[in-house]
Scaffold this active site. Structure first.
Site, PDB file in Angstrom:
ATOM      1  N   CYS A 198       0.831  -1.212   0.000  1.00 55.81           N
ATOM      2  CA  CYS A 198       0.000   0.000   0.000  1.00 55.81           C
ATOM      3  C   CYS A 198       0.869   1.267   0.000  1.00 55.81           C
ATOM      4  O   CYS A 198       1.652   1.480   0.940  1.00 55.81           O
ATOM      5  CB  CYS A 198      -0.911  -0.022   1.230  1.00 55.81           C
ATOM      6  SG  CYS A 198      -1.718   1.540   1.582  1.00 55.81           S
ATOM      7  N   LYS A 219      -8.476  -8.516   4.626  1.00 52.49           N
ATOM      8  CA  LYS A 219      -8.229  -7.684   5.800  1.00 52.49           C
ATOM      9  C   LYS A 219      -8.946  -8.245   7.024  1.00 52.49           C
ATOM     10  O   LYS A 219     -10.100  -8.672   6.917  1.00 52.49           O
ATOM     11  CB  LYS A 219      -8.727  -6.257   5.547  1.00 52.49           C
ATOM     12  CG  LYS A 219      -7.947  -5.516   4.483  1.00 52.49           C
ATOM     13  CD  LYS A 219      -8.568  -4.157   4.238  1.00 52.49           C
ATOM     14  CE  LYS A 219      -8.104  -3.598   2.909  1.00 52.49           C
ATOM     15  NZ  LYS A 219      -9.007  -2.614   2.363  1.00 52.49           N
ATOM     16  N   VAL A 268      -6.214   0.690   5.228  1.00 51.59           N
ATOM     17  CA  VAL A 268      -4.970   0.954   5.939  1.00 51.59           C
ATOM     18  C   VAL A 268      -4.286   2.131   5.235  1.00 51.59           C
ATOM     19  O   VAL A 268      -4.604   2.419   4.080  1.00 51.59           O
ATOM     20  CB  VAL A 268      -4.050  -0.291   5.928  1.00 51.59           C
ATOM     21  CG1 VAL A 268      -4.611  -1.368   6.810  1.00 51.59           C
ATOM     22  CG2 VAL A 268      -3.806  -0.818   4.518  1.00 51.59           C
ATOM     23  N   GLU A 298      -5.854   7.638   7.608  1.00 49.22           N
ATOM     24  CA  GLU A 298      -5.435   8.613   6.587  1.00 49.22           C
ATOM     25  C   GLU A 298      -3.962   8.969   6.806  1.00 49.22           C
ATOM     26  O   GLU A 298      -3.581   9.525   7.841  1.00 49.22           O
ATOM     27  CB  GLU A 298      -6.290   9.876   6.576  1.00 49.22           C
ATOM     28  CG  GLU A 298      -7.696   9.679   6.054  1.00 49.22           C
ATOM     29  CD  GLU A 298      -7.717   9.101   4.641  1.00 49.22           C
ATOM     30  OE1 GLU A 298      -7.188   9.731   3.709  1.00 49.22           O
ATOM     31  OE2 GLU A 298      -8.271   7.999   4.478  1.00 49.22           O
ATOM     32  N   SER A 299      -3.145   8.659   5.805  1.00 53.29           N
ATOM     33  CA  SER A 299      -1.683   8.731   5.975  1.00 53.29           C
ATOM     34  C   SER A 299      -1.184  10.118   6.359  1.00 53.29           C
ATOM     35  O   SER A 299      -0.306  10.251   7.224  1.00 53.29           O
ATOM     36  CB  SER A 299      -0.975   8.246   4.710  1.00 53.29           C
ATOM     37  OG  SER A 299      -1.347   9.027   3.588  1.00 53.29           O
TER      38      SER A 299
END
Length: 204
Positions: A10, A37, A50, A62-63
């Site tokens: 990802c 998942k 993720v 949320e990165s």
């Protein structure tokens, strides 16, 4: 201790792994199978995606939100600018990246395939190629996105630049400064440490 639930392929999870290794702190990474998942991902993140960061009773997803939290919690080395004006501009850049680049990354990462997939994916590749080419002049003089200092903008861009081969995006020769910039990021020890075995084979 912080626990990051991370997809091994990802690009958004890769951003968070990169920041954690840059900070050199104690953390745990739990690999998540993106095709299967575990149920608790949907409990922690209503969107069922993720990365997810858990620290005590705090759950974040949320990165970019996760990475800003890590940066504030462990301020050395600082990845968001200290100056409020520059910090606001950086957030705007991050927002623009999501709208103009990573929306197309999500298309290329999609698991579902329909009759329009090939055309949609080619359009996504074209959009990414054109937008990255527009960014290239920045790197004629700058080592990194904001000048000489490595920042959260470079973290955000790195997973896409790493996956250009994987996504079958061929950059024009005029993008050479951008590709040299990419190599500067890829040579960082934290970047190398943060790569999963599945990511290592994405680049020729």
């Amino acid at each position: 201790m912080m626990v990051l639930y991370s997809g091994t392929t990802c690009p958004f999870s890769q951003r968070c792994r990169f920041v954690l290794f840059e900070k050199g702190m104690d953390f745990e990474i739990r690999d998540v199978d993106l095709y299967n998942k575990p149920e608790d991902i949907s409990i922690m993140n209503p969107y069922g995606q993720v990365p997810v960061l858990v620290e005590r009773d705090l759950i974040l997803y949320e990165s970019n939100i996760i990475n800003e939290y890590i940066d504030e919690r462990f301020p050395h080395p600082q990845l968001m600018p200290a100056d409020p004006v520059m910090r606001a501009r950086t957030r705007l850049f991050l927002f623009n990246f999501e709208r103009e680049l990573f929306v197309h990354v999500q298309t290329l990462e999609r698991r579902d395939h329909d009759k329009d997939t090939a055309r949609t994916m080619e359009r996504a590749r074209t959009q990414i190629r054109e937008r990255l080419t527009q960014l290239t002049p920045i790197f004629v003089k700058n080592r990194f996105m904001l000048g000489d200092e490595f920042s959260m903008l470079d973290v955000a861009m790195a997973p896409l630049l790493w996956r250009l081969d994987h996504y079958s995006i061929e950059m024009p020769k005029t993008a050479a400064p951008l590709m040299k910039y990419a190599e500067r990021i890829f040579s960082r020890p934290a970047y190398i440490e943060a790569l999963t075995p599945s990511e290592k084979v994405m680049r020729r």
